[in-house]
Scaffold this active site. Structure first.
Site: not given
Length: 354
Positions: A203-205, A209, A255
């Site tokens: 959910s936040d690649l 990260n 993001t």
């Protein structure tokens, strides 16, 4: 329990998805038997290959929060601060394990800076999910605990963690080496495929990260490439049969620039496809040193397929074509970089494609 493999003693930390271990007598991190490790890994791969389609994307995550005793904090010696932004609840430090002297990252989530109970839930959820992830393309979480003031995670150290951020986002330099680009993209896909196979959506690649760990001098001389490892599971979701194999995203998260367009403001059912959207942006950014959202007149849902390949440098263009052909056989460039994804995408037969 803290887990650091044999290679970690030379600070390369290249652990395998399935491991066997034994505990050191000093109570420190266990050391792995590499031969047995490989046997178990191959056995697990064989079992995975023989499984049917219905077994994919099953939730294998225990959802209970099980922090260790806060006294484990005393097992690590502070070296230096790595990240500390005034408005952020996250404080990241470099430490060493007292017994093994291995470098370990300490991530502290300060409760006083969390806005509400939802954020506290996300912090605990990060510990729950990350502690159960075991794959060479995932940063390993060795242990975690909670005190009155903070939630603390101790995790694997990567010796070139900021590579993508510094090279691409700060220096605006694309990755020109085709083999490196292919290797980095494949590492990310392997990590994402593993997450989806056990029922987790990152959910936040994003590039920040994806951390890089470089081989030691001897391995580098033999041509071994750096390995990319995914981190930060603070916004991750667990797929559930309750939602038809998807997850309920209560509030929009991620993001800007990497968020899939189908994600609504509240209560959106999401699946693995949202990670594929983010991966597409990451891949594009590695090839060009900027996000596709920076293109003139770009907006979600507009087909810009013909221009995507043409604007790339020749080396990156060839690598992108290779990745799209070998790793994403059913995806066209514009489907991951310019179109809304409307159906779930299974990576299982793509990341292992020759």
């Amino acid at each position: 329990m803290e887990r650091i493999n044999k290679q970690a003693q030379s600070q390369t930390y290249q652990d395998k998805p399935v491991i066997q271990e034994h505990q050191q007598s000093d109570g420190g991190p266990p050391v792995l038997n590499e031969k047995e490790e490989v046997k178990e890994y191959l056995k697990a791969e064989s079992q995975n290959d023989s499984g049917d389609e219905s077994s994919s994307h099953q939730n294998q995550i225990d959802t209970h929060f099980k922090p260790s005793d806060p006294l484990i904090i005393n097992n690590y010696m502070y070296i230096k601060e790595i990240y500390n932004v005034n408005l952020s609840p996250t404080l990241i430090s470099l430490t060493t394990h007292n017994c093994s002297n291995i470098r370990v990252i300490k991530k502290s989530i300060r409760k006083e800076k969390l806005i509400n109970e939802t954020q506290l839930g996300y912090a605990r959820n990060e510990c729950i999910i990350h502690s159960q992830l075991k794959h060479e393309n995932i940063v390993e979480l060795y242990d975690y605990t909670e005190t009155d003031k903070e939630i603390v995670l101790f995790m694997e150290f990567c010796n070139d963690a900021n590579y993508f951020e510094e090279k691409i986002e700060a220096s605006l330099t694309p990755i020109m080496n085709q083999y490196k680009l292919q290797s980095y993209a494949n590492d990310i896909l392997q990590g994402v495929d593993y997450l989806h196979s056990i029922g987790v959506i990152h959910s936040d690649l994003k590039l920040q990260n994806a951390l890089v760990n470089r081989p030691d001098a001897d391995d580098s001389d033999c041509g071994e490439l750096p390995i990319v490892k995914l981190c930060d599971f603070g916004l991750s979701h667990i797929m559930s049969t309750e939602y038809g194999g998807k997850a309920l995203m209560v509030e929009k998260c991620g993001t800007s620039g990497y968020i899939a367009p189908e994600i609504g403001t509240k209560n959106t059912l999401v699946g693995p496809e949202i990670d594929l959207w983010s991966f597409g942006v990451m891949l594009y950014e590695m090839c060009t040193a900027y996000k596709p959202t920076k293109l003139l007149n770009y907006r979600y849902g507009i087909e810009i397929g013909g221009s995507i390949i043409n604007i790339l440098k020749i080396q990156s263009r060839d690598a992108l074509k290779w990745i799209l052909k070998k790793e994403l056989l059913r995806l066209k460039p514009y489907s991951i970089l310019g179109f809304k994804m409307t159906q779930e995408i299974d990576l299982n037969d793509k990341v292992h494609h020759p």
